[in-house]
Design a protein around this motif. Structure first.
Motif, short mmCIF file in Angstrom:
data_model
loop_
_atom_site.label_atom_id
_atom_site.label_comp_id
_atom_site.label_asym_id
_atom_site.label_seq_id
_atom_site.Cartn_x
_atom_site.Cartn_y
_atom_site.Cartn_z
N TRP A 100 1.13 -11.72 -6.84
CA TRP A 100 0.64 -10.44 -6.32
C TRP A 100 1.81 -9.59 -5.82
O TRP A 100 1.82 -8.38 -5.97
CB TRP A 100 -0.34 -10.70 -5.18
CG TRP A 100 -1.24 -9.56 -4.81
CD1 TRP A 100 -2.42 -9.22 -5.40
CD2 TRP A 100 -1.05 -8.62 -3.74
NE1 TRP A 100 -2.99 -8.13 -4.77
CE2 TRP A 100 -2.16 -7.74 -3.74
CE3 TRP A 100 -0.06 -8.42 -2.78
CZ2 TRP A 100 -2.31 -6.70 -2.82
CZ3 TRP A 100 -0.20 -7.38 -1.87
CH2 TRP A 100 -1.32 -6.53 -1.90
N GLY A 101 2.81 -10.27 -5.21
CA GLY A 101 3.99 -9.58 -4.70
C GLY A 101 3.91 -9.30 -3.20
O GLY A 101 2.88 -9.51 -2.55
N CYS A 102 5.01 -8.82 -2.64
CA CYS A 102 5.09 -8.46 -1.22
C CYS A 102 4.69 -9.61 -0.30
O CYS A 102 3.94 -9.42 0.67
CB CYS A 102 4.25 -7.21 -0.92
SG CYS A 102 5.09 -5.66 -1.32
N TYR A 103 5.16 -10.80 -0.61
CA TYR A 103 4.83 -11.95 0.22
C TYR A 103 5.43 -11.78 1.62
O TYR A 103 6.61 -11.49 1.79
CB TYR A 103 5.37 -13.23 -0.42
CG TYR A 103 4.99 -14.48 0.34
CD1 TYR A 103 3.73 -15.04 0.18
CD2 TYR A 103 5.89 -15.09 1.21
CE1 TYR A 103 3.36 -16.19 0.88
CE2 TYR A 103 5.54 -16.23 1.91
CZ TYR A 103 4.27 -16.77 1.74
OH TYR A 103 3.92 -17.90 2.44
N ASN A 104 4.56 -11.92 2.63
CA ASN A 104 4.94 -11.81 4.04
C ASN A 104 5.47 -10.42 4.40
O ASN A 104 6.26 -10.27 5.34
CB ASN A 104 5.98 -12.87 4.42
CG ASN A 104 5.91 -13.22 5.90
OD1 ASN A 104 4.88 -13.07 6.54
ND2 ASN A 104 7.03 -13.68 6.45
N ILE A 105 5.01 -9.41 3.65
CA ILE A 105 5.38 -8.02 3.93
C ILE A 105 4.10 -7.21 4.09
O ILE A 105 3.21 -7.26 3.24
CB ILE A 105 6.23 -7.42 2.80
CG1 ILE A 105 7.54 -8.20 2.65
CG2 ILE A 105 6.52 -5.94 3.05
CD1 ILE A 105 8.37 -7.77 1.47
N LYS A 106 3.99 -6.46 5.16
CA LYS A 106 2.80 -5.65 5.40
C LYS A 106 2.86 -4.38 4.55
O LYS A 106 3.87 -3.68 4.52
CB LYS A 106 2.69 -5.27 6.87
CG LYS A 106 1.44 -4.44 7.21
CD LYS A 106 1.34 -4.19 8.70
CE LYS A 106 0.13 -3.34 9.04
NZ LYS A 106 -1.13 -3.96 8.59
N ILE A 107 1.76 -4.10 3.84
CA ILE A 107 1.66 -2.84 3.10
C ILE A 107 0.37 -2.14 3.51
O ILE A 107 -0.58 -2.78 3.96
CB ILE A 107 1.70 -3.05 1.57
CG1 ILE A 107 0.46 -3.83 1.10
CG2 ILE A 107 2.96 -3.76 1.14
CD1 ILE A 107 0.34 -3.86 -0.40
N GLU A 108 0.34 -0.84 3.36
CA GLU A 108 -0.82 -0.04 3.74
C GLU A 108 -1.50 0.52 2.49
O GLU A 108 -0.84 0.88 1.52
CB GLU A 108 -0.38 1.13 4.63
CG GLU A 108 0.32 0.73 5.91
CD GLU A 108 -0.62 0.09 6.92
OE1 GLU A 108 -1.85 0.23 6.76
OE2 GLU A 108 -0.12 -0.55 7.87
N GLY A 109 -2.84 0.58 2.53
CA GLY A 109 -3.58 1.28 1.48
C GLY A 109 -4.18 0.41 0.40
O GLY A 109 -4.76 0.93 -0.55
N ALA A 110 -4.07 -0.93 0.51
CA ALA A 110 -4.64 -1.80 -0.51
C ALA A 110 -5.73 -2.70 0.07
O ALA A 110 -5.98 -3.79 -0.43
CB ALA A 110 -3.54 -2.66 -1.15
N GLU A 111 -6.40 -2.23 1.12
CA GLU A 111 -7.37 -3.06 1.84
C GLU A 111 -8.76 -3.08 1.22
O GLU A 111 -9.54 -3.99 1.46
CB GLU A 111 -7.50 -2.58 3.29
CG GLU A 111 -6.21 -2.58 4.08
CD GLU A 111 -5.41 -1.30 3.90
OE1 GLU A 111 -5.90 -0.39 3.20
OE2 GLU A 111 -4.29 -1.21 4.45
N SER A 112 -9.10 -2.07 0.41
CA SER A 112 -10.49 -1.92 -0.03
C SER A 112 -10.87 -2.94 -1.10
O SER A 112 -10.09 -3.23 -2.01
CB SER A 112 -10.72 -0.51 -0.58
OG SER A 112 -12.04 -0.38 -1.06
N ASN A 113 -12.09 -3.46 -0.97
CA ASN A 113 -12.62 -4.35 -2.01
C ASN A 113 -13.68 -3.64 -2.86
O ASN A 113 -14.30 -4.25 -3.72
CB ASN A 113 -13.22 -5.62 -1.39
CG ASN A 113 -14.37 -5.31 -0.43
OD1 ASN A 113 -14.74 -4.16 -0.23
ND2 ASN A 113 -14.93 -6.36 0.16
N ALA A 114 -13.90 -2.35 -2.63
CA ALA A 114 -15.02 -1.63 -3.23
C ALA A 114 -14.79 -1.29 -4.70
O ALA A 114 -13.65 -1.12 -5.15
CB ALA A 114 -15.29 -0.33 -2.46
N VAL A 115 -15.91 -1.17 -5.43
CA VAL A 115 -15.86 -0.69 -6.80
C VAL A 115 -15.36 0.76 -6.78
O VAL A 115 -15.86 1.59 -6.02
CB VAL A 115 -17.25 -0.77 -7.46
CG1 VAL A 115 -17.23 -0.11 -8.84
CG2 VAL A 115 -17.70 -2.22 -7.56
#
Length: 265
Positions: free
Chosen positions: A141-156
């Protein structure tokens, strides 16, 4: 389009946005007839009115001086032969094409505009999401142990937004180089001229399982999990789905899992 052509089109076409379809002010073509207009006469005498079917049509129809439409052939699509009913000229926003007659629609389990498998539809089949017909290489997936913003949604409908957030964060894999993370693989994927693919959200993956995999469609693996673009709620996990059961769970971002690109239309 040059100015002269544009003026001619403006003379014969009025345009209105009606839901997902733009309908143009050209008289419907009657079965067995040709669409013919005197452009100058139309501009001077004819009003455009809205009919009950939601399509702009010429109020005088085909009673104007009959001048062949061949001069607009470079702009308008050819009039279909062997038609059995009047046709309106429509702009189909799901294909970005102007055509005579109704816009194409798509069904669950059928093929989409790019040749993928359709697993979600809306607007009576005019819009939806299709999955690529094959997997891409297994990836982190990438960005292991790094906080990122904007990829939280699980919605269709949010897979594309999530994927953009991963790419904008410049994520790389813990054990692979940056070109091999799942989001970058789908972002560079191209099929039949379409290059707007992204990593599905958790719920989009769920629809892929229940609408395609369970029905024997899509050529998915039976064992193993597929990557979603949804963050797992911590800096070390992302959300995935097992395609043996459809169960969603958290998986380490540094683990390799199956990847399937999707696109909206």
């Amino acid at each position: 389009m040059n100015v002269l052509k544009l003026k001619k089109v403006v003379c014969v076409m009025g345009m209105v946005l009606s839901g997902p379809v733009m309908a143009y002010g050209v008289p419907p073509v009657s079965p067995g007839g040709d669409l013919v207009l005197d452009i100058e006469e139309e501009r001077r005498l004819v009003a455009i009115e809205f009919n009950t079917e939601g399509v702009f049509t010429n109020s005088r129809g085909l009673e104007v001086n009959r001048v062949a439409l061949e001069g607009l052939n470079e702009i308008l699509p050819p009039i279909p032969e062997n038609r059995t009913e009047p046709l309106a000229l429509t702009f189909c926003s799901n294909t970005d094409e102007i055509q005579w007659g109704d816009c194409p629609t798509y069904e669950l389990g059928g093929r989409g505009p790019a040749g993928g498998w359709v697993f979600y539809v809306s607007d009576s089949g005019m819009r939806g999401i299709e999955a690529a017909p094959v997997d891409l290489p297994k990836s982190e997936w990438g960005c292991y142990n790094i906080k990122i913003e904007g990829a939280e949604s699980n919605a269709v409908g949010d897979g594309q937004k999530n994927t953009k957030a991963i790419l904008d964060a410049g994520c790389v894999g813990k054990y692979t180089d940056s070109t091999e993370i799942a989001a970058r693989l789908v972002n560079s994927y191209e099929l039949n001229g379409f290059n707007d693919w992204y990593l599905p959200s958790e719920d989009e993956l769920g629809l892929m399982y229940f609408k395609l995999k369970e029905k024997g469609l899509g050529n998915f693996v039976t064992y193993g999990s597929y990557r979603s673009s949804t963050d797992g709620g911590s800096n070390i996990y992302s959300r995935e789905r097992a395609f043996s059961s459809g169960q969603a769970f958290g998986l380490g971002r540094n683990s390799r899992a199956h990847v399937r690109a999707v696109r909206s239309f």
